[in-house]
Design a protein around this motif. Structure first.
Motif, mmCIF file in Angstrom:
data_model
loop_
_atom_site.group_PDB
_atom_site.id
_atom_site.type_symbol
_atom_site.label_atom_id
_atom_site.label_comp_id
_atom_site.label_asym_id
_atom_site.label_seq_id
_atom_site.Cartn_x
_atom_site.Cartn_y
_atom_site.Cartn_z
ATOM 1 N N ASN A 87 -25.959 -4.967 -7.102
ATOM 2 C CA ASN A 87 -27.387 -5.277 -7.044
ATOM 3 C C ASN A 87 -27.665 -6.745 -6.654
ATOM 4 O O ASN A 87 -27.312 -7.668 -7.389
ATOM 5 C CB ASN A 87 -28.014 -4.987 -8.413
ATOM 6 N N PRO A 88 -28.303 -6.986 -5.507
ATOM 7 C CA PRO A 88 -28.589 -8.376 -5.074
ATOM 8 C C PRO A 88 -29.574 -9.096 -5.987
ATOM 9 O O PRO A 88 -29.659 -10.326 -5.962
ATOM 10 C CB PRO A 88 -29.173 -8.186 -3.666
ATOM 11 N N PHE A 89 -30.318 -8.337 -6.806
ATOM 12 C CA PHE A 89 -31.284 -8.950 -7.724
ATOM 13 C C PHE A 89 -30.645 -9.318 -9.066
ATOM 14 O O PHE A 89 -31.309 -9.881 -9.935
ATOM 15 C CB PHE A 89 -32.460 -7.993 -7.961
ATOM 16 N N LEU A 90 -29.357 -8.998 -9.206
ATOM 17 C CA LEU A 90 -28.638 -9.312 -10.440
ATOM 18 C C LEU A 90 -28.077 -10.732 -10.370
ATOM 19 O O LEU A 90 -27.290 -11.048 -9.473
ATOM 20 C CB LEU A 90 -27.494 -8.311 -10.645
ATOM 21 N N LYS A 91 -28.485 -11.569 -11.279
ATOM 22 C CA LYS A 91 -28.027 -12.956 -11.291
ATOM 23 C C LYS A 91 -26.653 -13.064 -11.959
ATOM 24 O O LYS A 91 -26.415 -12.438 -12.993
ATOM 25 C CB LYS A 91 -29.035 -13.849 -12.026
ATOM 26 N N LYS A 173 -30.453 -6.836 -14.744
ATOM 27 C CA LYS A 173 -29.414 -7.016 -15.767
ATOM 28 C C LYS A 173 -29.411 -5.876 -16.775
ATOM 29 O O LYS A 173 -28.355 -5.310 -17.088
ATOM 30 C CB LYS A 173 -29.601 -8.350 -16.504
ATOM 31 N N ILE A 174 -30.587 -5.512 -17.269
ATOM 32 C CA ILE A 174 -30.658 -4.452 -18.266
ATOM 33 C C ILE A 174 -30.288 -3.112 -17.642
ATOM 34 O O ILE A 174 -29.752 -2.219 -18.316
ATOM 35 C CB ILE A 174 -32.071 -4.388 -18.918
ATOM 36 N N PHE A 175 -30.553 -2.947 -16.352
ATOM 37 C CA PHE A 175 -30.166 -1.722 -15.637
ATOM 38 C C PHE A 175 -28.643 -1.570 -15.654
ATOM 39 O O PHE A 175 -28.122 -0.476 -15.890
ATOM 40 C CB PHE A 175 -30.672 -1.776 -14.196
#
Length: 251
Positions: A87-91, A173-175
């Motif tokens: 996931n690119p939105f995951l930091k 993150k929670i995903f």
């Protein structure tokens, strides 16, 4: 069994250590995956009931479609598990960055460039989806106009994919943590139930033989579809309970 308990405890602790994220990511009723699986169970039971009336549209010849939908559900679950990691939105956590910095300085500079990493991971996600499509693992449902129930199953799966994608992008993150919990819980259920399921197979065929029924005329596709979705209902119910416990512990 000890390993399963440790994994379950680990997944629960992961959720409980991210209370704020869990609280903000609790989905509304209409997008809760548990109700999606309950809806599918209701549809397949309705189709089985209607098929007993020997209606042309709802007869048992459509049961093979349930296997196709079950296969699609499984592929989607695997695909989202992979996309959840890429996931690119995951930091990337700062703690992990610091550890990488100590051992691999070049890799650290790469992952520290958030813009470049975003596009790299986005490309990786596109390639994974393209590969699943190329291998014909991921196929868009062939909406069946003649059977409203099966069409409802396909539409429900499509809505589920869109809802899950939104959840993955919004709560990256929670995903990932939720998927980790789902995988561990599902593995735990399958492992613990295999001792019950394995003896049931020969027992089922024995009963069919005693009753003088031709097993080739009996379709197990709806049963498999029901079993998978019942397991997922329990998994989602456990996840929901853990999230509620996490939120309540903060109050």
């Amino acid at each position: 069994m000890k390993l399963l308990k440790l994994l379950t405890t680990f997944s629960t602790d992961l959720l409980q250590s991210n209370t704020n994220l869990v609280q903000s990511s609790i989905p509304p009723f209409y997008s809760n995956p548990m109700y999606f699986h309950i809806f599918l169970i209701v549809l397949v039971l309705l189709n089985i009931v209607l098929s007993q009336f020997e209606l042309t549209t709802y007869n048992s010849s459509y049961y093979s479609r349930f296997y196709n939908d079950l296969y699609l559900q499984f592929i989607i679950a695997v695909l989202f598990s992979i996309l959840g990691v890429l996931n690119p939105f995951l930091k990337i956590p700062e703690v992990l960055k610091e550890r990488i910095k100590e051992r691999h300085l070049k890799l650290y500079h790469l992952i520290s460039n958030n813009k470049k990493m975003f596009y790299y991971r986005l490309l990786a996600c596109i390639l994974v989806i393209a590969y699943f499509s190329y291998e014909r693992w991921l196929v868009v449902p062939n909406f069946d106009d003649s059977n409203i129930i099966l069409q409802g199953v396909d539409i429900a799966i499509l809505i589920f994919v869109l809802s899950t994608t939104y959840h993955m992008v919004t709560y990256a993150k929670i995903f990932l943590l939720e998927n980790t919990f789902r995988l561990i819980k599902t593995f735990s259920i399958l492992t613990s139930s295999i001792f019950i399921l394995v003896p049931l197979v020969p027992l089922t065929f024995f009963i069919l033989h005693i009753l003088n029924l031709d097993e080739s005329l009996i379709s197990f596709d709806p049963v498999l579809f029901l079993a998978f979705n019942l397991i997922m209902v329990y998994v989602e119910y456990s996840l929901n309970n853990n999230k509620k416990t996490t939120v309540n512990s903060k109050e």
